[in-house]
Design an enzyme around this catalytic site. Structure first.
Site, PDB file in Angstrom:
ATOM      1  N   HIS A  19      49.611  -2.972  23.969  1.00 39.87           N
ATOM      2  CA  HIS A  19      49.725  -2.663  22.536  1.00 39.87           C
ATOM      3  C   HIS A  19      48.872  -3.595  21.682  1.00 39.87           C
ATOM      4  CE1 HIS A  19      53.853  -0.474  23.180  1.00 39.87           C
ATOM      5  NE2 HIS A  19      52.827   0.267  23.538  1.00 39.87           N
ATOM      6  N   ASP A  66      51.972 -11.042  20.890  1.00 38.82           N
ATOM      7  CA  ASP A  66      51.859 -12.508  20.851  1.00 38.82           C
ATOM      8  C   ASP A  66      51.061 -12.993  22.056  1.00 38.82           C
ATOM      9  OD1 ASP A  66      53.597 -13.258  23.151  1.00 38.82           O
ATOM     10  OD2 ASP A  66      55.239 -12.455  21.942  1.00 38.82           O
TER      11      ASP A  66
HETATM   12  C1  BJW Z   1      66.376  -9.507  25.182  1.00 39.29           C
HETATM   13  C2  BJW Z   1      66.558 -10.747  24.565  1.00 39.29           C
HETATM   14  C3  BJW Z   1      66.570 -11.883  25.389  1.00 39.29           C
HETATM   15  C4  BJW Z   1      66.581  -9.208  23.037  1.00 39.29           C
HETATM   16  N1  BJW Z   1      66.409 -11.740  26.697  1.00 39.29           N
HETATM   17  N2  BJW Z   1      66.225  -9.394  26.489  1.00 39.29           N
HETATM   18  C5  BJW Z   1      58.944  11.981  21.589  1.00 39.29           C
HETATM   19  C6  BJW Z   1      59.237  11.759  22.915  1.00 39.29           C
HETATM   20  C7  BJW Z   1      58.485  10.889  23.691  1.00 39.29           C
HETATM   21  C8  BJW Z   1      57.412  10.209  23.136  1.00 39.29           C
HETATM   22  C9  BJW Z   1      57.110  10.425  21.804  1.00 39.29           C
HETATM   23  C10 BJW Z   1      57.860  11.296  21.041  1.00 39.29           C
HETATM   24  N3  BJW Z   1      57.355  11.310  19.786  1.00 39.29           N
HETATM   25  C11 BJW Z   1      56.302  10.437  19.737  1.00 39.29           C
HETATM   26  C12 BJW Z   1      56.141   9.906  20.959  1.00 39.29           C
HETATM   27  C13 BJW Z   1      55.124   8.898  21.354  1.00 39.29           C
HETATM   28  C14 BJW Z   1      55.381   7.542  20.737  1.00 39.29           C
HETATM   29  C15 BJW Z   1      56.812   7.123  21.014  1.00 39.29           C
HETATM   30  O1  BJW Z   1      57.137   6.585  22.057  1.00 39.29           O
HETATM   31  N4  BJW Z   1      57.712   7.302  20.068  1.00 39.29           N
HETATM   32  C16 BJW Z   1      59.128   6.947  20.288  1.00 39.29           C
HETATM   33  C17 BJW Z   1      59.682   6.376  19.014  1.00 39.29           C
HETATM   34  C18 BJW Z   1      59.853   8.159  20.824  1.00 39.29           C
HETATM   35  N5  BJW Z   1      54.433   6.626  21.367  1.00 39.29           N
HETATM   36  C19 BJW Z   1      53.204   6.458  20.917  1.00 39.29           C
HETATM   37  O2  BJW Z   1      52.805   6.983  19.893  1.00 39.29           O
HETATM   38  C20 BJW Z   1      52.292   5.597  21.748  1.00 39.29           C
HETATM   39  N6  BJW Z   1      51.074   6.287  22.013  1.00 39.29           N
HETATM   40  C21 BJW Z   1      51.052   7.392  22.786  1.00 39.29           C
HETATM   41  O3  BJW Z   1      52.078   7.891  23.253  1.00 39.29           O
HETATM   42  O4  BJW Z   1      49.784   7.903  22.996  1.00 39.29           O
HETATM   43  C22 BJW Z   1      49.658   9.113  23.777  1.00 39.29           C
HETATM   44  C23 BJW Z   1      49.738   8.895  25.252  1.00 39.29           C
HETATM   45  C24 BJW Z   1      50.189   9.928  26.087  1.00 39.29           C
HETATM   46  C25 BJW Z   1      50.260   9.754  27.461  1.00 39.29           C
HETATM   47  C26 BJW Z   1      49.861   8.570  28.037  1.00 39.29           C
HETATM   48  C27 BJW Z   1      49.405   7.567  27.232  1.00 39.29           C
HETATM   49  C28 BJW Z   1      49.367   7.737  25.848  1.00 39.29           C
HETATM   50  C29 BJW Z   1      51.953   4.296  21.009  1.00 39.29           C
HETATM   51  C30 BJW Z   1      53.139   3.404  20.860  1.00 39.29           C
HETATM   52  C31 BJW Z   1      52.744   2.172  20.036  1.00 39.29           C
HETATM   53  C32 BJW Z   1      53.923   1.246  19.814  1.00 39.29           C
HETATM   54  N7  BJW Z   1      53.514   0.238  18.894  1.00 39.29           N
HETATM   55  C33 BJW Z   1      54.443  -0.858  18.581  1.00 39.29           C
HETATM   56  C34 BJW Z   1      53.767  -1.770  17.531  1.00 39.29           C
HETATM   57  C35 BJW Z   1      52.656  -2.608  18.197  1.00 39.29           C
HETATM   58  C36 BJW Z   1      52.072  -3.604  17.265  1.00 39.29           C
HETATM   59  C37 BJW Z   1      53.109  -4.559  16.701  1.00 39.29           C
HETATM   60  O5  BJW Z   1      53.656  -5.401  17.443  1.00 39.29           O
HETATM   61  O6  BJW Z   1      53.374  -4.463  15.503  1.00 39.29           O
HETATM   62  O7  BJW Z   1      54.748  -1.599  19.769  1.00 39.29           O
HETATM   63  S1  BJW Z   1      56.063  -0.292  18.037  1.00 39.29           S
HETATM   64  C38 BJW Z   1      56.964  -1.578  18.849  1.00 39.29           C
HETATM   65  O8  BJW Z   1      57.808  -1.018  19.898  1.00 39.29           O
HETATM   66  C39 BJW Z   1      55.906  -2.451  19.557  1.00 39.29           C
HETATM   67  C40 BJW Z   1      56.590  -2.761  20.857  1.00 39.29           C
HETATM   68  O9  BJW Z   1      55.624  -3.140  21.812  1.00 39.29           O
HETATM   69  C41 BJW Z   1      57.301  -1.475  21.181  1.00 39.29           C
HETATM   70  C42 BJW Z   1      58.444  -1.621  22.142  1.00 39.29           C
HETATM   71  O10 BJW Z   1      59.435  -2.471  21.628  1.00 39.29           O
HETATM   72  P1  BJW Z   1      60.202  -3.475  22.612  1.00 39.29           P
HETATM   73  O11 BJW Z   1      59.265  -4.513  23.101  1.00 39.29           O
HETATM   74  O12 BJW Z   1      60.928  -2.713  23.627  1.00 39.29           O
HETATM   75  O13 BJW Z   1      61.211  -4.212  21.580  1.00 39.29           O
HETATM   76  P2  BJW Z   1      62.666  -3.731  21.103  1.00 39.29           P
HETATM   77  O14 BJW Z   1      62.996  -4.533  19.904  1.00 39.29           O
HETATM   78  O15 BJW Z   1      62.750  -2.279  21.003  1.00 39.29           O
HETATM   79  O16 BJW Z   1      63.620  -4.163  22.323  1.00 39.29           O
HETATM   80  C43 BJW Z   1      63.862  -5.510  22.651  1.00 39.29           C
HETATM   81  C44 BJW Z   1      64.793  -5.546  23.866  1.00 39.29           C
HETATM   82  O17 BJW Z   1      64.922  -6.895  24.268  1.00 39.29           O
HETATM   83  C45 BJW Z   1      66.211  -5.018  23.567  1.00 39.29           C
HETATM   84  O18 BJW Z   1      66.604  -4.145  24.622  1.00 39.29           O
HETATM   85  C46 BJW Z   1      67.079  -6.277  23.570  1.00 39.29           C
HETATM   86  O19 BJW Z   1      68.381  -6.056  24.090  1.00 39.29           O
HETATM   87  C47 BJW Z   1      66.301  -7.177  24.483  1.00 39.29           C
HETATM   88  N8  BJW Z   1      66.473  -8.615  24.207  1.00 39.29           N
HETATM   89  N9  BJW Z   1      66.767 -10.587  23.221  1.00 39.29           N
HETATM   90  C48 BJW Z   1      66.293 -10.528  27.225  1.00 39.29           C
HETATM   91  N10 BJW Z   1      66.810 -13.154  24.868  1.00 39.29           N
END
Ligand code: BJW
Length: 237
Positions: free
Chosen positions: A113, A98
């Protein structure tokens, strides 16, 4: 600001929750409404582009109905102080697609992202500002081919500007993580990276995140209350 000169702030979906934007992993969040492998992977896009384009068109349209909240505004206030004089460096790294940090007035924002309001051409790799609907298959302004995709980072793709982020983490005195579950790498590893270079680390989140144990200090509650209070402390310090 005392001995804190360089600050890296990481934000996630939780900072925009009080603006009315769904998070991903909370109850009722986006990943309960859509299968992540269908809408947030290159494979899902190849399989069913209409489904993915509709998902992002819907989220882009929803942006017009929301406003920055007190947490975005507080970070913009912090950002404004870094525009003046020799304050040190601030970088707001957001995982959010956003534009609420910018609409609140923050300038030092890096979208690791990607952004909903940007389109990436799969044919020529040009980027353009984009506020419309991709389901209509508009042509790329640079090459004329109808190959635009959302300019966002899906699982398996490389997040943007990683060198700049790691360089800021290496120089940070303070790393603050706001509203992120710590479930997605590489962002989830930033706390350890910053700590390894000597930064103090602080988590501001509704609940303890998956990576809570890595932080020196935690404050739990809504970002709209925690972030303005923390910014006041930094500016008074
Ligand atoms: C509040 C609140 C309030 C609520 N006040 N708080 C195994 C082990 C390790 C890594 C991997 C693995 N297998 C695969 C991987 C890599 C993979 C990964 O991490 N997978 C995991 C599932 C394990 N990652 C990737 O593929 C990434 N690329 C990559 O690693 O490339 C290689 C590389 C290597 C080395 C260096 C660099 C690169 C790419 C990841 C792309 C993520 N994409 C998304 C979609 C983006 C587009 C879209 O928006 O649609 O990104 S997925 C989604 O998750 C989005 C977010 O940015 C991301 C994180 O989510 P976020 O923001 O944390 O949201 P939530 O909902 O999870 O949490 C919200 C929090 O707020 C909660 O804690 C609530 O409690 C809190 N909250 N209300 C304060 N009022």
């Amino acid at each position: 600001m005392g001995d804190i000169r360089n600050i890296v702030v990481l934000t996630g979906a939780g900072i925009s929750a009080e603006s009315g934007i769904d998070t991903f992993r909370d109850a009722g969040g986006l990943w309960e409404q859509h299968r992540v492998e269908d809408v947030a992977t290159p494979e899902g896009f190849a399989r069913d582009p209409d489904l993915v384009l509709r998902f992002y068109d819907m989220r882009r349209a929803a942006l017009t109905k929301v406003e920055p909240n007190a947490a975005h505004r507080a970070l913009a206030r912090l950002d404004a102080t870094f525009a003046q004089g020799d304050r040190g460096d601030l970088l707001i790294v957001t995982q959010n697609v956003d534009d609420l940090h910018e609409r609140a007035g923050a300038k030092r924002v890096l979208h690791m992202h990607g952004e909903l309001l940007s389109a990436l051409c799969a044919n020529c790799a040009a980027r353009e500002r984009f506020a419309g609907t991709m389901l209509d298959r508009p042509n790329c302004s640079a090459c004329g081919v109808a190959a635009l995709r959302p300019d966002v980072v899906w699982f398996g793709e490389m997040p943007y500007q990683m060198e700049r982020i790691y360089s800021a983490l290496a120089n940070a005195d303070l790393f603050v993580s706001i509203g992120t579950s710590g479930a997605v790498y590489p962002a989830a590893g930033f706390v350890q990276e910053a700590a390894a270079h000597g930064a103090r680390t602080l988590e501001l989140n509704l609940d303890p995140s998956e990576g809570s144990r890595w932080f020196d200090e935690h404050r739990h509650g809504p970002a709209g209350a925690l972030v303005p209070a923390w910014v006041d402390e930094v500016l008074a310090g």
